[in-house]
Design an enzyme around this catalytic site. Structure first.
Site, PDB file in Angstrom:
ATOM      1  N   HIS A 121       0.811  -1.219   0.000  1.00 60.08           N
ATOM      2  CA  HIS A 121       0.000   0.000   0.000  1.00 60.08           C
ATOM      3  C   HIS A 121       0.848   1.275   0.000  1.00 60.08           C
ATOM      4  O   HIS A 121       1.909   1.345   0.618  1.00 60.08           O
ATOM      5  CB  HIS A 121      -0.925   0.004   1.220  1.00 60.08           C
ATOM      6  CG  HIS A 121      -0.196  -0.090   2.533  1.00 60.08           C
ATOM      7  ND1 HIS A 121       0.306   1.017   3.191  1.00 60.08           N
ATOM      8  CD2 HIS A 121       0.117  -1.142   3.317  1.00 60.08           C
ATOM      9  CE1 HIS A 121       0.886   0.647   4.322  1.00 60.08           C
ATOM     10  NE2 HIS A 121       0.795  -0.675   4.415  1.00 60.08           N
ATOM     11  N   ASP A 122       0.370   2.257  -0.730  1.00 56.06           N
ATOM     12  CA  ASP A 122       0.938   3.615  -0.753  1.00 56.06           C
ATOM     13  C   ASP A 122       2.322   3.696  -1.392  1.00 56.06           C
ATOM     14  O   ASP A 122       2.990   4.726  -1.286  1.00 56.06           O
ATOM     15  CB  ASP A 122       0.996   4.203   0.665  1.00 56.06           C
ATOM     16  CG  ASP A 122      -0.364   4.231   1.332  1.00 56.06           C
ATOM     17  OD1 ASP A 122      -1.230   4.993   0.869  1.00 56.06           O
ATOM     18  OD2 ASP A 122      -0.568   3.485   2.315  1.00 56.06           O
ATOM     19  N   GLY A 139       4.999  -0.992   2.721  1.00 61.04           N
ATOM     20  CA  GLY A 139       4.196   0.190   2.464  1.00 61.04           C
ATOM     21  C   GLY A 139       4.997   1.477   2.405  1.00 61.04           C
ATOM     22  O   GLY A 139       6.039   1.617   3.032  1.00 61.04           O
TER      23      GLY A 139
END
Length: 265
Positions: A121-122, A139
């Site tokens: 994520h991200d 992340g």
């Protein structure tokens, strides 16, 4: 004409360009948008708020746009945005962002992502990168243009990997790699400038020599980190007549100056 295999499940709300191909037993969710010329192999799942550009290729059993593996995630409508002409091989996982960050995981253009890669994520991935098989990034990691991730390498969250940098196979990276640098090992340490990679991409011998000098200042001259930044800035100024070299030295300097996790040493 869109070619969707009879066993694929494509939600009626999904937006697919007219010539997208979807292989057997694949699943496309309602909030997915896929651009022209993209091919989705068999048994692949594309879900979440995922936008995919043109001319991408997804191999079998990829899992794209799934929710982040973050215990703080509460189902917010975060996104995954993928550009054009990317190759994503078997069993790769790429997740959407979280509300603790911008809420978007981004993959740029012309990236080569091999089997079993995980992009969490991200993460922000640039253009023309290579992720060798089993490379795993946590992340909030930033991977700049033309960077290379070795097979079975692992990257800690919030780390940055500079442009044209290379991380060796089976390496563990917990701090930033400056642009143009090769790093390897557990834990990863610097091993010089990525000379062969830079030659292949058309860097002049003068620019490569200047980057080697900057590397020496940072890693070999025994200077403190602050003093090394000052000396590298002097190299930038001294190379002003050679625009290309000055630009690359400035990118090297600015990257290390902006590091918050620290530079590999």
């Amino acid at each position: 004409m869109t070619r969707i295999h009879g066993t694929a499940v494509v939600d009626s709300k999904a937006e697919l360009a007219g010539d997208v191909e979807v292989g057997p037993y694949s699943v496309i969710g309602p909030n997915v948008k896929i651009g022209a010329g993209t091919k989705v192999g068999s048994h692949t799942v594309i879900e979440g708020y995922t936008t995919i550009g043109a001319q991408n290729s997804f191999a079998h059993f990829a899992a794209i746009g799934g929710p982040p593996q973050d215990m703080k995630y509460r189902g917010e409508p975060t996104q995954l945005i993928i550009g054009d002409r990317n190759t994503v091989r078997e069993f790769t996982t790429i997740h959407t962002g979280t509300s603790q960050d911008e809420g978007i995981t981004r993959i740029g253009n012309d990236n080569w992502i091999m089997a079993y890669v995980h992009i969490a994520h991200d993460c922000q991935v640039g253009n023309h990168t290579i992720f060798s098989s089993n490379a795993q990034i946590a992340g909030h990691v930033q991977v700049e243009d033309w960077a290379i991730m070795g097979g079975m390498s692992g990257v800690h969250q919030f780390v940055r990997i500079g442009q044209h940098a290379m991380l060796g196979g089976a390496s563990a990276l917990v701090q930033d790699i400056p642009p143009f640098v090769i790093a390897a090992g557990d834990k990863a340490s610097p091993h010089g400038i990525n000379v062969e990679g830079l030659k292949r991409r058309g860097f002049s011998s003068e620019t490569i020599s200047a980057l080697r000098q900057a590397y020496k200042v940072l890693y070999k001259d025994g200077l403190s980190f602050e003093d090394a930044k000052v000396e590298i800035q002097k190299l930038v100024v001294a190379s002003a007549a050679d625009t290309a070299t000055a630009e690359k030295l400035a990118q090297f300097h600015d990257f290390i100056a902006a590091s918050t996790r620290g530079i590999i040493r």
